[in-house]
Design an enzyme around this catalytic site. Structure first.
Site, short mmCIF file in Angstrom:
data_model
loop_
_atom_site.label_atom_id
_atom_site.label_comp_id
_atom_site.label_asym_id
_atom_site.label_seq_id
_atom_site.Cartn_x
_atom_site.Cartn_y
_atom_site.Cartn_z
N ASP A 1 -2.68 -0.24 -43.43
CA ASP A 1 -2.27 -0.81 -42.14
C ASP A 1 -1.70 -2.20 -42.38
O ASP A 1 -2.30 -3.01 -43.10
CB ASP A 1 -3.47 -0.92 -41.19
CG ASP A 1 -3.94 0.44 -40.69
OD1 ASP A 1 -3.34 1.46 -41.06
OD2 ASP A 1 -4.93 0.47 -39.92
N HIS B 1 2.05 1.68 -35.89
CA HIS B 1 0.71 1.08 -35.67
C HIS B 1 0.74 0.22 -34.41
O HIS B 1 -0.02 -0.73 -34.30
CB HIS B 1 0.32 0.26 -36.89
CG HIS B 1 -1.12 -0.14 -36.96
ND1 HIS B 1 -2.16 0.66 -36.51
CD2 HIS B 1 -1.71 -1.27 -37.43
CE1 HIS B 1 -3.31 0.05 -36.71
NE2 HIS B 1 -3.07 -1.12 -37.26
N HIS C 1 -0.13 -4.66 -31.67
CA HIS C 1 -1.53 -4.46 -32.07
C HIS C 1 -2.54 -4.68 -30.95
O HIS C 1 -3.57 -5.32 -31.15
CB HIS C 1 -1.88 -5.35 -33.26
CG HIS C 1 -3.00 -4.80 -34.11
ND1 HIS C 1 -4.32 -5.13 -33.91
CD2 HIS C 1 -2.99 -3.96 -35.17
CE1 HIS C 1 -5.08 -4.52 -34.80
NE2 HIS C 1 -4.30 -3.80 -35.59
N HIS D 1 -5.86 -2.03 -46.03
CA HIS D 1 -4.98 -2.96 -45.31
C HIS D 1 -4.12 -3.70 -46.33
O HIS D 1 -4.62 -4.05 -47.41
CB HIS D 1 -5.79 -3.96 -44.48
CG HIS D 1 -6.60 -3.31 -43.40
ND1 HIS D 1 -7.83 -2.73 -43.65
CD2 HIS D 1 -6.36 -3.15 -42.07
CE1 HIS D 1 -8.32 -2.23 -42.53
NE2 HIS D 1 -7.44 -2.47 -41.55
#
Length: 263
Positions: free
Chosen positions: A59, A110, A114, A204
């Site tokens: 991510d 994604h 966010h 990540h």
């Protein structure tokens, strides 16, 4: 004049009736919840696989210090992974998006900024997904087909929207917890002990020890006989259902469940 004489026996009887009524109400509420929960839609946490296939995902929401190093490691091991990118990150680091795509990795959605997708309206939800899709497509020429919700937060509305867009909502079955600055050794031990066919591993791009961790983990995954593929190659694209634990399985002929619905 008539007086209501409340005896001890009458008090016990009244109390019993009230108690019984309360229990009935609670049972009714719980039954309703149980029925409602059977219609809860789920993302994909893992995939039922006979082959020893697993996926590694990253991510990317804010920083970018370690992305080039992650790409180098993946290239050295000839591994194709999946990157879930926030739209703002895509706009800020277009060259890295190009590199990720050029090296054959999945470039996926994604969200745009966010947010917690369960805390925003349906219109905002749609905008978040569509804006990020557009930014990625502008750079790669390909529209994302996978979406990972920020914070792992989802609801039925999100799953339904993605289903209507022919997109799959993707979670993970193994969390590296690299954002907690776990050591590479600790992450390697945890992941390699839990891995199984169809696992989806979460990293990540900004994890402090993520680069060192994948250097350790990839060879150990291979030693266990697993092959690492992109999530787009791992999941079942159609005719599937999702079990109560988030495992995606092929849909059987006698199944009447819709994709993404909890069994």
């Amino acid at each position: 004049m008539n007086f209501l004489i409340i005896t001890k026996k009458r008090i016990i009887l009244i109390s019993s009736l009230i108690f019984t009524a309360c229990i009935s109400i609670l049972i009714g509420v719980n039954l309703t919840k149980s029925i409602t929960n059977t219609n809860k839609k789920l993302p994909i946490y893992s995939v039922k696989k006979e082959e020893k296939l697993v996926s590694i995902s990253f991510d990317a929401a804010w920083g970018n210090e370690h992305t080039p190093k992650i790409l180098e490691v993946l290239k050295d091991f000839n591994i194709k992974a999946t990157f879930f990118l926030v739209g703002d990150w895509v706009k800020k680091y277009p060259e890295d998006v190009k590199n990720i795509n050029a090296q054959g990795h999945d470039v996926e959605n994604h969200s745009n900024t966010h947010p917690n997708m369960t805390k925003i309206s349906a219109e905002e939800m749609a905008t978040q997904i569509q804006q990020c899709n557009s930014k990625i497509k502008e750079i790669t020429g390909k529209e994302p087909t996978l979406f990972r919700p920020p914070f792992g937060a989802y609801n039925n509305e999100l799953i339904e929207f993605l289903n209507n867009k022919k997109m799959h909502c993707i979670q993970w079955s193994i969390d590296s917890l690299d954002w907690k600055d776990r050591s590479a050794t600790e992450m390697s031990r945890k992941i390699t002990s839990k891995i199984k066919p169809g696992s989806i591993i979460l990293f990540h791009n900004g994890g402090k020890h993520t680069v060192e961790a994948i250097k350790l983990i990839i060879p150990k995954i291979h030693e266990q006989g697993f092959k690492i593929v992109q999530i787009s190659q791992l999941i079942i694209k159609e005719n599937y259902k999702i079990l109560h634990d988030g495992t995606q399985v092929p849909e059987t002929k006698d199944s009447t469940q819709s994709p993404g619905v909890k069994e």
